[in-house]
Write a protein that holds these residues in place. Structure first.
Motif, PDB file in Angstrom:
ATOM      1  N   TYR A 137      -4.007  -9.522   1.405  1.00  0.00           N
ATOM      2  CA  TYR A 137      -4.420  -8.303   2.276  1.00  0.00           C
ATOM      3  C   TYR A 137      -4.286  -7.151   1.560  1.00  0.00           C
ATOM      4  O   TYR A 137      -4.076  -6.075   2.143  1.00  0.00           O
ATOM      5  N   TRP A 138      -4.167  -7.305   0.293  1.00  0.00           N
ATOM      6  CA  TRP A 138      -3.867  -5.813  -0.664  1.00  0.00           C
ATOM      7  C   TRP A 138      -4.907  -5.848  -1.758  1.00  0.00           C
ATOM      8  O   TRP A 138      -5.539  -6.918  -1.843  1.00  0.00           O
ATOM      9  N   ALA A 139      -4.890  -4.833  -2.397  1.00  0.00           N
ATOM     10  CA  ALA A 139      -6.335  -4.668  -3.409  1.00  0.00           C
ATOM     11  C   ALA A 139      -5.398  -4.991  -4.671  1.00  0.00           C
ATOM     12  O   ALA A 139      -4.048  -4.664  -5.026  1.00  0.00           O
ATOM     13  N   GLN A 143      -6.626   0.037  -7.433  1.00  0.00           N
ATOM     14  CA  GLN A 143      -7.727  -0.184  -6.744  1.00  0.00           C
ATOM     15  C   GLN A 143      -7.867  -0.120  -5.221  1.00  0.00           C
ATOM     16  O   GLN A 143      -6.919  -0.057  -4.729  1.00  0.00           O
ATOM     17  N   LEU A 144      -9.066   0.071  -4.639  1.00  0.00           N
ATOM     18  CA  LEU A 144      -9.311   0.099  -3.176  1.00  0.00           C
ATOM     19  C   LEU A 144      -9.569  -1.310  -2.637  1.00  0.00           C
ATOM     20  O   LEU A 144     -10.584  -2.141  -3.334  1.00  0.00           O
ATOM     21  N   ALA A 145      -9.431  -1.349  -1.425  1.00  0.00           N
ATOM     22  CA  ALA A 145     -10.034  -2.754  -0.601  1.00  0.00           C
ATOM     23  C   ALA A 145      -9.931  -2.250   0.782  1.00  0.00           C
ATOM     24  O   ALA A 145      -9.033  -1.847   1.230  1.00  0.00           O
ATOM     25  N   TYR A 153      -4.996   0.996  -0.447  1.00  0.00           N
ATOM     26  CA  TYR A 153      -5.038   1.357  -2.014  1.00  0.00           C
ATOM     27  C   TYR A 153      -3.478   0.712  -2.703  1.00  0.00           C
ATOM     28  O   TYR A 153      -2.605   1.081  -1.995  1.00  0.00           O
ATOM     29  N   THR A 154      -3.639  -0.030  -3.906  1.00  0.00           N
ATOM     30  CA  THR A 154      -2.439  -0.449  -4.277  1.00  0.00           C
ATOM     31  C   THR A 154      -1.979   0.744  -5.529  1.00  0.00           C
ATOM     32  O   THR A 154      -2.668   0.731  -6.509  1.00  0.00           O
ATOM     33  N   GLN A 155      -0.826   1.509  -5.086  1.00  0.00           N
ATOM     34  CA  GLN A 155      -0.361   2.707  -6.144  1.00  0.00           C
ATOM     35  C   GLN A 155       0.247   1.844  -7.435  1.00  0.00           C
ATOM     36  O   GLN A 155       0.102   2.216  -8.510  1.00  0.00           O
ATOM     37  N   GLY A 156       0.900   0.889  -7.389  1.00  0.00           N
ATOM     38  CA  GLY A 156       1.548   0.152  -8.575  1.00  0.00           C
ATOM     39  C   GLY A 156       1.839  -1.202  -8.002  1.00  0.00           C
ATOM     40  O   GLY A 156       2.341  -1.724  -6.791  1.00  0.00           O
ATOM     41  N   GLU A 157       2.538  -1.980  -9.099  1.00  0.00           N
ATOM     42  CA  GLU A 157       3.021  -3.235  -8.840  1.00  0.00           C
ATOM     43  C   GLU A 157       4.205  -3.500  -9.972  1.00  0.00           C
ATOM     44  O   GLU A 157       3.906  -3.537 -11.271  1.00  0.00           O
ATOM     45  N   THR A 158       5.435  -3.907  -9.696  1.00  0.00           N
ATOM     46  CA  THR A 158       6.465  -4.303 -10.509  1.00  0.00           C
ATOM     47  C   THR A 158       7.011  -5.812 -10.291  1.00  0.00           C
ATOM     48  O   THR A 158       6.889  -6.224  -9.214  1.00  0.00           O
ATOM     49  N   LEU A 164      10.602 -12.001  -7.589  1.00  0.00           N
ATOM     50  CA  LEU A 164      10.054 -10.863  -6.680  1.00  0.00           C
ATOM     51  C   LEU A 164       8.775 -10.044  -7.256  1.00  0.00           C
ATOM     52  O   LEU A 164       8.941  -9.860  -8.503  1.00  0.00           O
ATOM     53  N   VAL A 165       7.941  -9.749  -6.553  1.00  0.00           N
ATOM     54  CA  VAL A 165       7.022  -8.740  -6.714  1.00  0.00           C
ATOM     55  C   VAL A 165       6.911  -7.769  -5.530  1.00  0.00           C
ATOM     56  O   VAL A 165       7.174  -7.859  -4.539  1.00  0.00           O
ATOM     57  N   VAL A 166       6.941  -6.428  -6.367  1.00  0.00           N
ATOM     58  CA  VAL A 166       7.011  -5.303  -5.350  1.00  0.00           C
ATOM     59  C   VAL A 166       5.758  -4.388  -5.446  1.00  0.00           C
ATOM     60  O   VAL A 166       5.393  -4.207  -6.694  1.00  0.00           O
ATOM     61  N   ARG A 167       5.146  -4.315  -4.506  1.00  0.00           N
ATOM     62  CA  ARG A 167       3.825  -3.643  -4.264  1.00  0.00           C
ATOM     63  C   ARG A 167       4.174  -2.304  -3.534  1.00  0.00           C
ATOM     64  O   ARG A 167       4.471  -2.257  -2.492  1.00  0.00           O
ATOM     65  N   ALA A 168       3.537  -1.107  -3.960  1.00  0.00           N
ATOM     66  CA  ALA A 168       3.557   0.262  -3.370  1.00  0.00           C
ATOM     67  C   ALA A 168       2.020   0.406  -2.894  1.00  0.00           C
ATOM     68  O   ALA A 168       1.215   0.579  -3.654  1.00  0.00           O
ATOM     69  N   LEU A 169       1.873   0.492  -1.608  1.00  0.00           N
ATOM     70  CA  LEU A 169       0.512   0.486  -0.961  1.00  0.00           C
ATOM     71  C   LEU A 169       0.227   1.613  -0.035  1.00  0.00           C
ATOM     72  O   LEU A 169       1.357   2.255   0.434  1.00  0.00           O
ATOM     73  N   THR A 170      -0.772   2.185  -0.037  1.00  0.00           N
ATOM     74  CA  THR A 170      -1.104   3.155   1.035  1.00  0.00           C
ATOM     75  C   THR A 170      -2.327   2.947   1.945  1.00  0.00           C
ATOM     76  O   THR A 170      -3.601   2.179   1.418  1.00  0.00           O
ATOM     77  N   VAL A 171      -2.284   2.742   3.239  1.00  0.00           N
ATOM     78  CA  VAL A 171      -3.188   2.310   4.154  1.00  0.00           C
ATOM     79  C   VAL A 171      -3.681   3.546   4.722  1.00  0.00           C
ATOM     80  O   VAL A 171      -3.070   4.544   5.052  1.00  0.00           O
ATOM     81  N   SER A 172      -5.229   3.749   4.809  1.00  0.00           N
ATOM     82  CA  SER A 172      -6.006   4.892   5.273  1.00  0.00           C
ATOM     83  C   SER A 172      -6.738   4.648   6.496  1.00  0.00           C
ATOM     84  O   SER A 172      -7.523   3.541   6.270  1.00  0.00           O
TER      85      SER A 172
END
Length: 471
Positions: A137-139, A143-145, A153-158, A164-172
């Motif tokens: 359910y993320w991009a 990139q955008l989905a 939009y997935t700003q970053g992934e570490t 563990l995977v950490v994702r910074a997301l923005t939903v519009s």
């Protein structure tokens, strides 16, 4: 805080058989709770909602399910397979949800948007054991989905660690946007438990740091939203009891699990998961007690500054620039013509990687096998022996090598002092030049040749130097 030592002792002393009985009681009392509280699952069982459930037997209770607004639904239905769960400090502390299906991703993001979720904990992988457990359910990164009216939009992934995977997301949505963090825990098999409790506790510490002072519910989901999700809710609930100082002498993990099960079906789904809560809670209490002891130590650190200049025992009487090789290599047959060692240090130390703390307990100076002072005139050689038993030195009660690896003959050997018993002659080569041992090696009068090398059968040619003519 005064109760923690006794509670920790209780958690550690619980017998596995007792936990089995407790979990059986949890399952039987769940049915009683469902009857007494008149819990129903009618909405999830409706014909138009059946296809929105990942598992037919895991339906949210009508009394605690999350209701969607028309904004988040593509129909008149307000249904999503998710439940509100009360925490120790607030009513809507958690949202326990199933992983979204391809047909419910829009509903999933609508729920996040409506409740302004700041943190998502995903306790599963997208595919496990060859079966799809969650829709992505993320991009991809940067990139955008699009999911219905929502754009992610997935700003970053570490990857802070392998678990563990950490994702910074923005939903519009329309002209507004909302940022959030997703933590995907990878090392938790379905219907099972993680290989260690520290990974889950570290995850929850990161989650609380990301939440800050935000009061929105913490969204937790695995595949069905009950087993792994219930364990995480229980551990965070226990932590909140500690922080808010609401923990009491009658603290009971069984009561907490029953409270969760009254709001989300099958929360903490297996006996192993129930036992894991006890293990993780004990570790949590240990961490809290250790952190409570730290401030006095920091306050006393200033007057103890001079102690930092104290040099370790192993470096006494050595030049500062000299490298101490005793922690890595064995010293054999190296002549030493000064500073003869004392008789009490007549063992050669052998250190293996990872055992520097034990090796520093040895005397500050080495004893060499062929030192002319205080040893027999005939050189003594070390004996090669397979690692069968831990070598115990007289001045150290602990082995000088790592006991975590089982002893075997896989090419690993220790150098033993010459006074240690030698292995069987038919297994390994025995090297010695002690006259008293000659009768045990070769024929009488031998000079300590390797017994496996046969004597020459005839005279040898003299060296070329002997045949030169002197002029």
């Amino acid at each position: 805080m005064e109760l923690l030592p006794s509670l920790l002792s209780t958690l550690r002393s619980v017998d596995p058989g007792t936990l089995d009985q407790e979990y059986s009681a949890v399952r039987s009392q769940t049915s009683v709770l469902k009857r007494d509280l008149c819990l129903t699952t009618e909405a999830g069982a409706l014909k138009e909602n059946i296809k929105k459930n990942r598992y037919k037997d895991i339906l949210p209770y009508d009394q605690s399910r999350v209701l969607l607004s028309p904004l988040s639904s593509d129909s008149d239905s307000d249904y999503i397979n998710a439940s509100f769960i009360r925490g120790a400090s607030s009513d809507h502390r958690y949202i326990a949800s199933q992983a979204p299906l391809n047909s419910t991703v829009t509903h999933f993001w609508g729920m996040i948007w409506e409740h302004k979720v700041k943190v998502i904990v995903m306790a599963c992988r997208e595919i496990e054991m060859g079966k799809k457990k969650s829709e992505c359910y993320w991009a991809p990164v940067h990139q955008l989905a699009a999911f219905g009216p929502f754009t992610v939009y997935t700003q970053g992934e570490t990857r802070p660690n392998e678990d563990l995977v950490v994702r910074a997301l923005t939903v519009s949505h329309q002209q507004d946007s909302h940022s959030l963090i997703q933590y995907q825990f990878l090392s938790w098999p379905d219907h099972d438990i993680p290989y260690e409790a520290s990974g889950v506790l570290d995850l929850l510490e990161r989650v609380r740091s990301s939440e800050g002072g935000h009061t929105s519910p913490l969204l937790i989901h695995c595949s069905a939203g009950c087993g792994r999700t219930g364990v995480i809710c229980a551990l965070d609930y226990i932590h909140d009891l500690l922080v808010t100082k609401k923990i009491t002498a009658d603290f009971s993990i069984m009561k907490i699990v029953l409270e969760l099960r009254s709001q989300r079906p099958s929360a903490v789904q297996t006996k192993e998961q129930y036992q894991f809560i006890f293990t993780a809670a004990a570790l949590m209490f240990e961490r809290v007690l250790r952190s409570a002891e730290r401030p006095p130590r920091h306050n006393q650190s200033k007057p103890k500054k001079p102690e930092k200049k104290t040099r370790p025992v192993s470096s006494i009487n050595r030049p500062p620039q000299e490298t101490d090789m005793s922690d890595t290599y064995a010293v054999v047959n190296k002549p030493k013509h000064h500073n003869p060692p004392s008789p009490s240090s007549a063992h050669s130390g052998v250190a293996t990687p990872g055992s520097s703390s034990q090796s520093r307990m040895l005397p500050p100076s080495h004893h060499y096998d062929n030192d002319p002072s205080g040893v027999p005139a005939v050189p003594i050689y070390s004996t090669v022996s397979p690692r069968v038993k831990p070598l115990s030195l007289t001045h150290s009660a602990t082995p000088i090598y790592d006991m975590a690896t089982p002893a075997s003959h896989n090419g690993e050997y220790n150098l033993l002092p010459a006074d240690c018993p030698s292995p069987a002659d038919d297994e390994y080569e025995d090297l010695s030049s002690s006259v008293s041992d000659v009768t045990n090696l070769c024929s009488p009068g031998g000079i300590g040749f390797n017994c496996r090398i046969q004597k020459p059968r005839g005279p040898r040619d003299p060296p070329a130097e002997w045949s030169r003519l002197e002029r």
